[in-house]
Design an enzyme around this catalytic site. Structure first.
Site, PDB file in Angstrom:
ATOM      1  N   LYS A 144       3.717  -7.539  49.400  1.00 25.04           N
ATOM      2  CA  LYS A 144       4.408  -6.406  48.581  1.00 25.04           C
ATOM      3  C   LYS A 144       3.465  -6.009  47.264  1.00 25.04           C
ATOM      4  O   LYS A 144       3.029  -6.867  46.776  1.00 25.04           O
ATOM      5  CB  LYS A 144       6.110  -6.706  48.241  1.00 25.04           C
ATOM      6  CG  LYS A 144       6.845  -7.124  49.433  1.00 25.04           C
ATOM      7  CD  LYS A 144       6.833  -5.441  50.424  1.00 25.04           C
ATOM      8  CE  LYS A 144       7.814  -5.592  51.636  1.00 25.04           C
ATOM      9  NZ  LYS A 144       7.316  -6.509  52.641  1.00 25.04           N
TER      10      LYS A 144
HETATM   11  N1  T4K Z   1      13.178  -5.311  55.294  1.00 27.18           N
HETATM   12  C1  T4K Z   1      12.070  -4.533  55.316  1.00 27.18           C
HETATM   13  C2  T4K Z   1      11.916  -2.973  55.674  1.00 27.18           C
HETATM   14  C3  T4K Z   1      10.656  -5.268  55.404  1.00 27.18           C
HETATM   15  O1  T4K Z   1       9.627  -4.447  55.548  1.00 27.18           O
HETATM   16  C4  T4K Z   1      10.832  -6.782  55.049  1.00 27.18           C
HETATM   17  C5  T4K Z   1       9.671  -7.581  54.987  1.00 27.18           C
HETATM   18  C6  T4K Z   1      12.248  -7.504  55.119  1.00 27.18           C
HETATM   19  C7  T4K Z   1      13.195  -6.724  54.726  1.00 27.18           C
HETATM   20  C8  T4K Z   1      12.045  -8.702  54.619  1.00 27.18           C
HETATM   21  O2  T4K Z   1      11.415  -9.090  53.508  1.00 27.18           O
HETATM   22  P1  T4K Z   1      11.190 -10.717  53.071  1.00 27.18           P
HETATM   23  O3  T4K Z   1      11.972 -11.559  53.507  1.00 27.18           O
HETATM   24  O4  T4K Z   1       9.738 -10.611  53.755  1.00 27.18           O
HETATM   25  O5  T4K Z   1      10.896 -10.689  51.522  1.00 27.18           O
HETATM   26  C9  T4K Z   1       4.843  -8.714  56.435  1.00 27.18           C
HETATM   27  C10 T4K Z   1       5.543  -9.320  55.592  1.00 27.18           C
HETATM   28  O6  T4K Z   1       5.762 -10.616  55.789  1.00 27.18           O
HETATM   29  C11 T4K Z   1       7.179  -9.031  55.326  1.00 27.18           C
HETATM   30  O7  T4K Z   1       7.711  -9.337  54.087  1.00 27.18           O
HETATM   31  C12 T4K Z   1       7.144  -7.517  55.395  1.00 27.18           C
HETATM   32  N2  T4K Z   1       8.352  -6.871  55.425  1.00 27.18           N
HETATM   33  C13 T4K Z   1       6.200  -6.849  56.893  1.00 27.18           C
HETATM   34  C14 T4K Z   1       6.485  -5.294  56.634  1.00 27.18           C
HETATM   35  O8  T4K Z   1       4.952  -7.178  56.617  1.00 27.18           O
HETATM   36  P2  T4K Z   1       3.295  -9.483  58.648  1.00 27.18           P
HETATM   37  O9  T4K Z   1       3.834  -9.979  59.793  1.00 27.18           O
HETATM   38  O10 T4K Z   1       2.876  -8.164  58.916  1.00 27.18           O
HETATM   39  O11 T4K Z   1       2.794 -10.236  57.531  1.00 27.18           O
HETATM   40  P3  T4K Z   1       1.124 -10.618  57.956  1.00 27.18           P
HETATM   41  O12 T4K Z   1       1.089 -12.186  57.417  1.00 27.18           O
HETATM   42  O13 T4K Z   1       0.735 -10.376  59.105  1.00 27.18           O
HETATM   43  O14 T4K Z   1       0.458  -9.948  56.653  1.00 27.18           O
HETATM   44  C15 T4K Z   1      -0.184  -8.860  56.793  1.00 27.18           C
HETATM   45  C16 T4K Z   1      -1.587  -8.701  56.256  1.00 27.18           C
HETATM   46  O15 T4K Z   1      -1.476  -9.234  54.909  1.00 27.18           O
HETATM   47  C17 T4K Z   1      -2.545 -10.084  56.681  1.00 27.18           C
HETATM   48  O16 T4K Z   1      -3.195  -9.408  57.852  1.00 27.18           O
HETATM   49  C18 T4K Z   1      -3.373 -10.407  55.721  1.00 27.18           C
HETATM   50  C19 T4K Z   1      -2.466 -10.144  54.481  1.00 27.18           C
HETATM   51  N3  T4K Z   1      -2.050 -11.299  53.618  1.00 27.18           N
HETATM   52  C20 T4K Z   1      -0.594 -11.426  54.125  1.00 27.18           C
HETATM   53  C21 T4K Z   1      -0.201 -12.773  53.495  1.00 27.18           C
HETATM   54  C22 T4K Z   1       1.017 -13.482  53.714  1.00 27.18           C
HETATM   55  C23 T4K Z   1      -2.757 -11.803  52.754  1.00 27.18           C
HETATM   56  O17 T4K Z   1      -3.918 -11.387  52.397  1.00 27.18           O
HETATM   57  N4  T4K Z   1      -2.299 -12.719  52.119  1.00 27.18           N
HETATM   58  C24 T4K Z   1      -0.903 -13.205  52.602  1.00 27.18           C
HETATM   59  O18 T4K Z   1      -0.379 -14.306  51.533  1.00 27.18           O
HETATM   60  O19 T4K Z   1       4.852  -9.050  57.687  1.00 27.18           O
END
Ligand code: T4K
Length: 370
Positions: free
Chosen positions: A188
């Protein structure tokens, strides 16, 4: 790589403060030995966020999902809650953990938020609330939702995970509805690694949430309410304090990148930029909608072309929550055609301050030439 990137380009990159800034905060944590349970860093972050978001009733949590779960619990909701299927699973999961039945409402095809004109048809004697999502920081039809809630005596909760610091029609976005949840996940604009908050209009609810997030125990240690462990720890808070200082600069950079995306893709037949980037908004995502008939290539073809060039956009949000087998078991609703269409057409493109203008141009060219 001939037409692609040597190093992978992801949808986002977390905002990281200088390591020395974090180290000096870690030294303070080491000195006190207080690692969690609402210590000095937590108090400081809470105060800084109250100022930044211009709010009084804020409760910090260890992530946005737990914040939303606790927030819904604090409203004592029963039965059914009308929500959108075009969201991250966490929205729906927070309802389910509360024993509430999600009733899916179709979305408006332009904003991709819940179509407020379709809510009334879904209300029955079991409905207790509306859970809107400001998806990609496109703000729900808050006026109409407000009218409906008054007419049927329903609570309104907003999942504002994508809307950190957004101002809508001159007011902070948390002022709409009974409460809003913001996510501070690493992906975020503002992050505490993992984290989130509830901002409530009611000081009594905030007081309740403060107890609930710490096992429901009052100051004498007696369990006095629903409880969970939802505490944001001192390391997360320290990170948040330093990241918050960088948010304004990050937004400026994203606004500049959005201008380039808009200039190159904005007038292309079959491509629509769905998101808005300006100072009063969160600039969380840069999402495009691809109409295969007009553009000549489907969203999935564009996705594949980018992947083979070492670029990794995200299909936020696909599949729809209403289409996963898990939800389909109990919560089918056939009237979700705009949500269905959005889910098949959207693509969140790389969007973060560290991305260079040249790379944005290169990404756009891969899309146009795929
Ligand atoms: N409601 C809505 C509408 C939401 O979109 C979300 C979360 C929530 C509720 C819940 O909030 P939280 O409980 O998460 O606070 C990501 C996030 O994990 C998630 O927080 C978010 N929405 C969602 C839209 O996106 P993924 O599965 O796409 O994450 P991930 O790990 O594949 O990350 C995307 C890219 O970001 C990676 O390809 C590389 C980069 N990245 C990611 C992380 C975690 C980094 O460079 N460093 C990192 O530490 O879900």
């Amino acid at each position: 790589m001939k037409n692609g990137f040597e190093n992978p380009i992801y949808v986002t990159k977390p905002l990281l403060p200088e390591l020395e800034k974090i180290n000096s905060r870690l030294e303070k944590i080491w000195k006190t030995g207080m690692l969690t349970n609402m210590g000095e860093q937590h108090r400081e972050l809470e105060e800084k966020l109250s100022q930044y978001l211009a709010c009084e009733n804020i409760t910090l949590f260890n992530n946005g999902t737990i914040a939303l779960m606790a927030g819904l619990k604090a409203l004592d909701l029963k039965g059914e809650v009308i929500t959108t299927p075009f969201t991250f699973p966490a929205t729906v999961q927070a309802l389910e953990w509360n024993g509430l039945k999600p009733v899916f409402c179709d979305i408006d095809p332009v904003s991709m938020t819940m179509d407020a004109g379709k809510i009334e048809d879904l209300i029955n004697e079991n409905t207790s609330a509306i859970l809107g999502v400001h998806v990609f920081d496109n703000i729900c039809d808050v006026r109409k939702i407000d009218e409906i809630s008054k007419k049927y005596n329903l609570k309104i909760v907003y999942d504002a995970a994508h809307s950190f610091g957004s101002i809508y029609e001159g007011v902070p976005v948390w002022e709409f509805g009974d409460m809003s949840m913001f996510s501070f996940h690493a992906t975020k604009l503002f992050n505490t690694i993992e984290g989130g908050c509830i901002i409530s209009k009611d000081a009594g609810i905030t007081e309740r949430l403060e107890l609930m997030k710490s096992f429901g125990r009052d100051k004498d240690g007696k369990v006095a309410d629903w409880g969970i462990n939802g505490k944001l720890n001192e390391f997360q808070a320290a990170m948040g304090i330093e990241v918050l200082k960088l948010v304004a600069g990050e937004k400026e950079k994203r606004i500049g990148l959005a201008k380039i995306y808009n200039a190159i893709l904005g007038d292309i037949e079959g491509i629509r930029v769905v998101t808005e980037a300006c100072r009063s908004r969160s600039c969380q995502y840069l999402v495009v909608e691809i109409d295969e008939e007009k553009f000549g290539k489907s969203r999935d073809m564009v996705f594949e072309a980018l992947n083979s060039s070492n670029v990794f956009p995200r299909k936020y949000f696909h599949p729809l929550c209403s289409d996963t087998d898990w939800y389909r078991m109990d919560y089918s609703n056939k009237e979700l055609k705009h949500a269905q269409s959005a889910s098949e057409r959207v693509l969140a493109l790389p969007f973060y301050g560290g991305l260079s203008e040249e790379n944005v141009e290169k990404i756009c060219n891969i899309i146009l030439n795929c």
